[in-house]
Design a protein around this motif. Structure first.
Motif, PDB file in Angstrom:
ATOM      1  N   GLU A  18       7.406   5.176  71.127  1.00  0.00           N
ATOM      2  CA  GLU A  18       6.627   5.862  70.104  1.00  0.00           C
ATOM      3  C   GLU A  18       6.483   7.344  70.406  1.00  0.00           C
ATOM      4  N   GLY A 238       2.809   6.304  65.955  1.00  0.00           N
ATOM      5  CA  GLY A 238       3.933   5.373  65.833  1.00  0.00           C
ATOM      6  C   GLY A 238       5.268   6.082  66.007  1.00  0.00           C
ATOM      7  N   PRO A 239       6.360   5.382  65.720  1.00  0.00           N
ATOM      8  CA  PRO A 239       7.680   5.932  66.051  1.00  0.00           C
ATOM      9  C   PRO A 239       8.280   6.878  65.011  1.00  0.00           C
ATOM     10  N   ARG A 240       7.733   6.914  63.797  1.00  0.00           N
ATOM     11  CA  ARG A 240       8.354   7.763  62.776  1.00  0.00           C
ATOM     12  C   ARG A 240       7.856   9.199  62.850  1.00  0.00           C
TER      13      ARG A 240
END
Lengths: 469, 469
Positions: A18, A238-240
């Protein structure tokens, strides 16, 4: 073969899916300055010079189970073509589409089995321009171990002397000294160092864990880390990634700066703070107490050329509770001065210390498991705002003039929004990077910036027209 | 909320950063069949139909510490626009550039906090065409739980009846039955199921671990898994991917098939096997013993429409030790028949069984730590060759006709090369996916395929011209 210094090792160890530890840069180029500018010329330029930046051809040899800092070893299969890639932007190829593409490319972690950088050559940009997206792991960017990608490819003229690479190489191989041209390049190209500087926040985060308390009795001094107001973007990241950007005229910034006798950085804080204030107001989410920005300004930008890459980050009360824009600017000016004084002694290289002190496996376990929940208490502010001074003179990549470069920084746990600002050639370019799950419309933030500056310029004009008291 | 069935859970559990468990498809479209074809129309088409494929709007709820199979839950933040993205291909936008882009997109794992699929709309394709790259996790593709992305977006006509989505939805909601139109679509669109079928190899891999031994006394029967010859691409697979493709005329394949009284699949095995044989010969790496292919053919393609998604994979001696191309084809025909007979009883759903029997954490630990070293002994062949029969009639996506669809499959540990073949509208499209660290020039393989077929066609012509004995 060399063991990674502590700070660089820490940047690797704190990495999670992340929160990957690489930084990026979206660069817009005007290829009309070079009749033969092309992907192949870019590859040739980098191939010629890559030996000047040894880390870009080295790969990690991690110590089993992460019990010690990794080593850097030459990659026997190194091929520059594995690192330079072509891609296209969707039509019409404007800033929005480029930002979308940069978001995708930035969100993807670098895999550790090759030298930790990528350069994407982007076609399909509107108005006959083209773009680059540079991505490199922060652990590559050590100031003493070698030049970074930005320094390697940027020139002060469209056609640099052909002997550049070879001459510089010979000096380097012998003495590990830099040629005078290389020193000039390194000094000039602050652009490429921007992302590194914002990363000093890593040190800040750890400094907080050491239990330092701010002097909270002075007016305008930053609150204790435990008293930072909560916002929707100070949550688990998060990862985005989503990226948006806007540009304003440096002259307008200076008009405001000169009239109110503040600094360029104060104006930058005011206009970005106004954007965030309006964003939260529109959602009925503005905290009663002021938000706190974290200012990361290069010491070099303040005139001390000898300090190298040392980073200062200080929290600064953003005056988001002040409704009047001019009053807000004045308060920010006061608060920033107080913060710098209060925090004057906080400049230990703690991230480096952590890298030396703990094996990577412990640092990584800590970051993966505990950082998101502890971070709100450890973090000294809501949003890191990094203001990087670029050059007033144009820079070139393989002959094409750089029009704009937006750095894309790292999001730390509970820091779902990051702002980087670069002044270059009469413009101030403001970039926002965020987790799109925490910031629903990042373009709303970017587009509010020119409006916030216009509001201040208007106030100046009004005061100038009004009869003096 | 539904718990993932064993096989689907296993596809998640075996996933590693080097071997992500998603499949991809590169689809070339001719937009001239639809005057209003656009990115927005594609998004609208999918938005209209997404409710037909519930898994595409569900996200995983993993069981803490991976102690049980994950559940699927509706994603409260589902937004189709988070899954459909625009990007451009580098110029001139031909098959090579598209393959390069597809390689990048395919190499990147899907993050598990959202429904596990992406659809990339690719601009800048040459000749006024455009392209799609579809990517979805194999665990989404369960035949009973809902349609996959391919089935969802493919039509048998440019303008399907407008009532399609609603009517189908009503029937589904009531009875979990499919409308007759939907059944037609599901039956027609073998294309999109290709990738799933190749994955049956997962079952094969586990079948080997159960200690089954092949009948090695029959001539042409596959050797024991421990006797598969070693090649440079049967090594640990890394995280990168390279993709290359070629197309040949189905009529040419049939000319060879009919003349030598073999199957289409035998010809496909012969021409891909010749490409690999020549590649290894050129590098002085061809093993003395024959390579072994793993054939994955859909049972449905053999006429048994009722079997659903059941997969057959059998190892087949590739006759790569036979220098004459016609003799090689004949041996392959014989060996494939022997393999099918020898392996007729091997059709247990072992991957499913593993998914039911072991908690994901154990399966994943096994794959991460031991699979690469054990795989060479467990793997029944050198390269999986999956031959998928498409439709002879054209398919459409948002009105644009599909010209070609190449599936991009998963590389299993020690399987650094995978071949998928699709016959569609009079063409046989052959796609190679590989780890570029193990296969240095994948285009050399792709380009050898049409030459290998031409060689066989020439042999046929020669025999036809020669006086009959």
């Amino acid at each position: 073969m060399e063991q990674l210094p502590g700070a660089d090792a820490a940047f690797l160890a704190i990495e999670t899916p992340e929160a990957p530890g690489h930084v990026g840069g979206l660069t817009l180029l005007d290829p009309t300055t070079s009749p033969d500018f092309s992907f192949d010329k870019l590859v040739a330029t980098i191939s010629e010079r890559i030996h000047l930046a040894p880390r870009l051809t080295q790969t990690l040899r991690e110590v089993p189970l992460g019990l010690d800092r990794p080593y850097l070893v030459d990659d026997p299969d190194f091929d520059v073509r594995n690192h330079i890639r072509r891609i296209g932007v969707s039509s019409p190829g404007g800033l929005r589409e480029l930002a979308e593409l940069a978001s995708y490319l930035h969100a993807r972690p670098l895999h550790r089995d090759r030298p930790l950088w990528e350069l994407w050559f982007i076609e399909g940009v509107s108005d006959g321009r083209c773009a680059l997206f540079m991505k490199s792991h922060h652990c590559l960017m050590d100031g003493t171990a070698g030049a970074g990608m930005g320094e390697l490819i940027c020139d002060l003229e469209p056609e640099p002397p052909a002997a550049f690479a070879t001459a510089a190489d010979e000096e380097r191989d012998g003495q590990r000294n830099y040629s005078s041209l290389e020193i000039g390049l390194r000094a000039a190209v602050h652009l490429a160092q921007g992302p590194r500087k914002t990363l000093g926040f890593g040190a800040k985060l750890l400094r907080q864990t050491a239990g330092m308390l701010f002097n909270s009795s002075t007016e305008g001094a930053p609150p204790l880390p435990t008293s930072i107001p909560a916002t929707s973007f100070n949550r688990d990241v998060g990862p985005r990634r989503a990226f948006a950007a806007a540009s304003v005229a440096l002259d307008d910034v200076k008009t405001v700066k000169n009239h109110y006798e503040v600094t360029v950085n104060d104006v930058v804080l005011a206009i970005t703070g106004t954007a965030i204030r309006n964003y939260l107001l529109a959602r009925n989410e503005l905290p009663e107490e002021s938000l706190v920005s974290i200012i990361a300004v290069s010491k070099r930008a303040e005139g001390d050329g000898a300090l190298g890459n040392q980073v200062t980050t200080v929290p600064c009360v953003w005056a988001s509770d002040e409704p009047d824009p001019v009053e807000r600017l004045k308060k920010i000016h006061h608060n920033a001065a107080v913060s710098k004084e209060v925090c004057a002694n906080y400049d230990a290289e703690l991230l480096s210390g952590m890298g030396e002190a703990f094996p990577p496996v412990l640092t990584n376990l800590f970051m993966r498991n505990f950082a998101p929940s502890l971070a709100p208490a450890m973090t000294p502010g809501n949003v890191l705002v990094s203001n990087v001074r670029g050059t007033p003179v144009p820079l070139y990549v393989a002959g094409a003039r750089i029009e704009t470069m937006y750095p894309l920084s790292i999001l730390m746990p509970s820091q779902g929004l990051n702002i980087t600002v670069v002044s270059y050639m009469g413009k101030v370019d403001v970039g926002f990077i965020a987790d799109p799950d925490l910031v629903e419309d990042i373009w709303e933030l970017a587009e509010a910036v020119p409006r916030a500056l216009a509001e201040l310029v208007e106030a100046v004009e009004k005061e100038l027209q009004a009869p003096r008291a």
